[in-house]
Design a protein around this motif. Structure first.
Motif, PDB file in Angstrom:
ATOM      1  N   THR A   1       0.881  -1.210  -0.129  1.00  0.00           N
ATOM      2  CA  THR A   1       0.053  -0.156  -0.004  1.00  0.00           C
ATOM      3  C   THR A   1       0.754   1.122   0.011  1.00  0.00           C
ATOM      4  O   THR A   1       0.601   2.352  -0.803  1.00  0.00           O
ATOM      5  CB  THR A   1      -0.741   0.081   1.154  1.00  0.00           C
ATOM      6  N   LEU A   2       1.841   1.101   0.799  1.00  0.00           N
ATOM      7  CA  LEU A   2       2.518   2.261   0.964  1.00  0.00           C
ATOM      8  C   LEU A   2       3.493   2.480  -0.471  1.00  0.00           C
ATOM      9  O   LEU A   2       3.799   3.774  -0.885  1.00  0.00           O
ATOM     10  CB  LEU A   2       3.756   2.251   1.981  1.00  0.00           C
ATOM     11  N   ARG A   3       4.097   1.414  -0.936  1.00  0.00           N
ATOM     12  CA  ARG A   3       4.906   1.341  -2.259  1.00  0.00           C
ATOM     13  C   ARG A   3       4.163   1.840  -3.302  1.00  0.00           C
ATOM     14  O   ARG A   3       4.692   2.850  -4.102  1.00  0.00           O
ATOM     15  CB  ARG A   3       5.430   0.098  -2.322  1.00  0.00           C
ATOM     16  N   ASP A   4       2.915   1.335  -3.461  1.00  0.00           N
ATOM     17  CA  ASP A   4       2.157   1.725  -4.850  1.00  0.00           C
ATOM     18  C   ASP A   4       1.435   2.973  -4.747  1.00  0.00           C
ATOM     19  O   ASP A   4       1.468   3.842  -5.694  1.00  0.00           O
ATOM     20  CB  ASP A   4       1.215   0.596  -4.945  1.00  0.00           C
ATOM     21  N   GLY A   5       0.668   3.296  -3.459  1.00  0.00           N
ATOM     22  CA  GLY A   5       0.036   4.618  -3.155  1.00  0.00           C
ATOM     23  C   GLY A   5      -1.351   4.418  -4.076  1.00  0.00           C
ATOM     24  O   GLY A   5      -2.261   4.995  -3.547  1.00  0.00           O
ATOM     25  N   ALA A   6      -1.555   3.814  -5.383  1.00  0.00           N
ATOM     26  CA  ALA A   6      -2.547   4.094  -6.007  1.00  0.00           C
ATOM     27  C   ALA A   6      -2.598   2.661  -7.173  1.00  0.00           C
ATOM     28  O   ALA A   6      -1.495   2.159  -7.259  1.00  0.00           O
ATOM     29  CB  ALA A   6      -2.752   5.394  -6.740  1.00  0.00           C
ATOM     30  N   CYS A   7      -3.624   2.724  -7.899  1.00  0.00           N
ATOM     31  CA  CYS A   7      -3.718   2.079  -8.978  1.00  0.00           C
ATOM     32  C   CYS A   7      -2.429   1.909  -9.853  1.00  0.00           C
ATOM     33  O   CYS A   7      -1.930   3.026 -10.340  1.00  0.00           O
ATOM     34  CB  CYS A   7      -4.665   1.854  -9.831  1.00  0.00           C
ATOM     35  N   ARG A   8      -1.714   0.981 -10.340  1.00  0.00           N
ATOM     36  CA  ARG A   8      -0.231   1.157 -10.882  1.00  0.00           C
ATOM     37  C   ARG A   8      -0.567   0.946 -12.425  1.00  0.00           C
ATOM     38  O   ARG A   8       0.393   1.108 -13.254  1.00  0.00           O
ATOM     39  CB  ARG A   8       0.484  -0.094 -10.496  1.00  0.00           C
ATOM     40  N   PHE A   9      -1.710   1.310 -12.980  1.00  0.00           N
ATOM     41  CA  PHE A   9      -2.016   1.495 -14.600  1.00  0.00           C
ATOM     42  C   PHE A   9      -1.542   2.829 -14.831  1.00  0.00           C
ATOM     43  O   PHE A   9      -1.899   3.719 -14.068  1.00  0.00           O
ATOM     44  CB  PHE A   9      -3.306   1.196 -14.760  1.00  0.00           C
TER      45      PHE A   9
ATOM     46  N   GLY B   1      10.020  -1.916  -7.655  1.00  0.00           N
ATOM     47  CA  GLY B   1       8.312  -1.482  -7.735  1.00  0.00           C
ATOM     48  C   GLY B   1       7.976  -1.161  -9.060  1.00  0.00           C
ATOM     49  O   GLY B   1       7.019  -0.883  -9.325  1.00  0.00           O
ATOM     50  N   ALA B   2       9.054  -0.831 -10.112  1.00  0.00           N
ATOM     51  CA  ALA B   2       8.557  -0.392 -11.268  1.00  0.00           C
ATOM     52  C   ALA B   2       7.969  -1.411 -12.159  1.00  0.00           C
ATOM     53  O   ALA B   2       7.965  -2.715 -11.919  1.00  0.00           O
ATOM     54  CB  ALA B   2       9.743   0.202 -12.185  1.00  0.00           C
ATOM     55  N   LEU B   3       6.793  -0.924 -13.014  1.00  0.00           N
ATOM     56  CA  LEU B   3       6.072  -1.650 -13.635  1.00  0.00           C
ATOM     57  C   LEU B   3       6.162  -1.282 -15.333  1.00  0.00           C
ATOM     58  O   LEU B   3       6.042  -0.252 -15.502  1.00  0.00           O
ATOM     59  CB  LEU B   3       4.578  -1.674 -13.493  1.00  0.00           C
TER      60      LEU B   3
ATOM     61  N   TYR C   1       4.369   1.157 -21.638  1.00  0.00           N
ATOM     62  CA  TYR C   1       4.306   2.322 -20.667  1.00  0.00           C
ATOM     63  C   TYR C   1       4.773   1.881 -19.236  1.00  0.00           C
ATOM     64  O   TYR C   1       4.664   0.861 -18.778  1.00  0.00           O
ATOM     65  CB  TYR C   1       2.842   2.692 -20.848  1.00  0.00           C
ATOM     66  N   ARG C   2       5.663   2.789 -18.710  1.00  0.00           N
ATOM     67  CA  ARG C   2       6.382   2.655 -17.622  1.00  0.00           C
ATOM     68  C   ARG C   2       5.524   3.221 -16.518  1.00  0.00           C
ATOM     69  O   ARG C   2       5.401   4.496 -16.577  1.00  0.00           O
ATOM     70  CB  ARG C   2       7.728   2.700 -17.705  1.00  0.00           C
TER      71      ARG C   2
END
Length: 387
Positions: free
Chosen positions: A304-312, A365-367, A377-378
């Protein structure tokens, strides 16, 4: 030239939509549990593709798609006026906005009535005139339309600069006016004058905002719901700021940066805030391999802390409203590890499983998203954390 360029963009967006629909029809029905229809899959895919390519929110792209389809296929005179620069795209948007709420068989008649106004008047005046014309032409009574519209009532938050934010409510106009009037009465009554708390230098606007805050933070609904209820949000505070050795700002998740004093206050005293210190944590469970599909609590907090929000790309749905997705499916021997998990809102979670969008996880954590057309898209995590 600007109007002509937007006319070309409109045509290109609509062509992209049609190409995507044709390709998905050729592929046939979707896959997975409760698959989307071919039409829904095509709509979701082209929306996601354009949002990522143009770096726009998906809601904006959905609007552009609807406007482009309407202008291209149902409002020929509006399209022609745009192509020669007689009207701006903002004029065309107002025409489309009102035309979309009318039955298809009346749209050309509506366009004929409102377009001369758009050619000669400002956007605001075009909007006012279009609203009147629409009211006269709409076959459903305003009462029935209001009953349907009230189903869309909502409250939204929009982060602003300097540690502030807007809270916007979409309500029936009578209720909205009553709320505003009550806040105004409270603001005036608190000082017994047209200027609230004149000695303190507060304006009525400021006193109205204070009353709004007090009522919502401390009040209840008529049936008593809300008494003692406090929202739970997360605030990230650098350790040196917490100790008073630095004035680096904190971060209020879902809103943005906050000043150091506010960050220290929230971290130290406010029981409704979860404190998250940006100091390396040890002992957290960051993966359970194949032992469990469910994500353990401390790994969930880490994500939750790492992503913060939806990763799209471009999606801002907060992590706490999202699903945690196994990129390599659990059923295909994917593991419950931090580098195989990411937050996806329900719509983008389904997009990943039911369409040809694909994700590759990278270090820290990069997608990397690969679209059905092969574009890449990154997205970066909200916080770069060392597991």
């Amino acid at each position: 030239m600007i109007a002509q360029a937007t006319a070309l963009r409109t045509a290109l967006i609509d062509e992209a939509r049609r190409v995507c629909e044709r390709e998905e029809e050729a592929l046939g029905e979707g896959r997975g549990v409760a698959p989307w229809s071919v039409g829904e899959r095509a709509r979701r895919m082209i929306t996601a593709e354009l949002a990522a390519a143009l770096r726009m929110p998906e809601c904006t792209i959905q609007t552009l798609l609807a406007e482009s389809q309407m202008i291209t296929h149902q409002l020929p005179r509006t399209r022609a006026a745009l192509e020669v620069g007689e009207i701006s795209y903002r004029h065309a948007q107002k025409i489309v906005d009102h035309a979309l709420t009318l039955p298809a068989e009346t749209r050309v008649q509506f366009e004929e009535a409102v377009l001369p106004v758009a050619v000669a008047q400002t956007v605001a005046k075009t909007d006012r005139r279009a609203r009147i014309i629409r009211e006269r032409m709409h076959p459903t009574s305003i009462h029935d339309r209001r009953v349907a519209a009230i189903q869309n009532r909502c409250v939204r938050i929009e982060p602003a600069r300097d540690g502030m934010a807007y809270v916007t409510a979409f309500l029936g106009n009578a209720v909205a006016l009553e709320i505003h009037e009550r806040l105004t009465d409270i603001a005036h009554a608190s000082a017994g004058t047209t200027k609230a708390h004149p000695g303190e230098g507060l304006t009525v606007d400021q006193a109205r905002a204070d009353a709004f805050t007090d009522l919502l933070m401390n009040g209840t609904t008529p049936d008593g719901v809300g008494r003692g209820v406090r929202a739970t949000v997360a605030v990230t505070v650098p350790v040196l700021t917490l100790l008073g050795a630095s004035e680096d700002p904190g971060f209020l998740h879902g809103v943005g940066p906050i000043d150091a004093d506010t960050a220290r206050h929230l971290a130290g005293t406010a029981t409704s805030f979860t404190r998250i210190l940006t100091h390396p944590h040890t002992g957290a469970i960051l993966g359970v391999g194949r032992d469990s599909y469910a994500v353990p609590a401390d790994l969930r907090r880490f994500l939750t802390l790492r992503d913060g929000a939806c990763r799209f790309p471009g999606c801002s749905q907060t992590a706490k409203r999202c699903d945690i997705d196994h990129n390599d499916d659990w059923g295909d021997l994917g593991e419950t590890e931090h580098d195989n998990l990411a937050h996806l809102c329900r719509g983008h979670h389904r997009l990943k499983h039911q369409t040809r969008w694909r994700i590759t996880h990278h270090p820290h954590g990069a997608l990397e998203w690969t679209s059905p057309t092969g574009h890449i898209y990154r997205t970066e995590p909200a916080e770069t954390l060392t597991p």
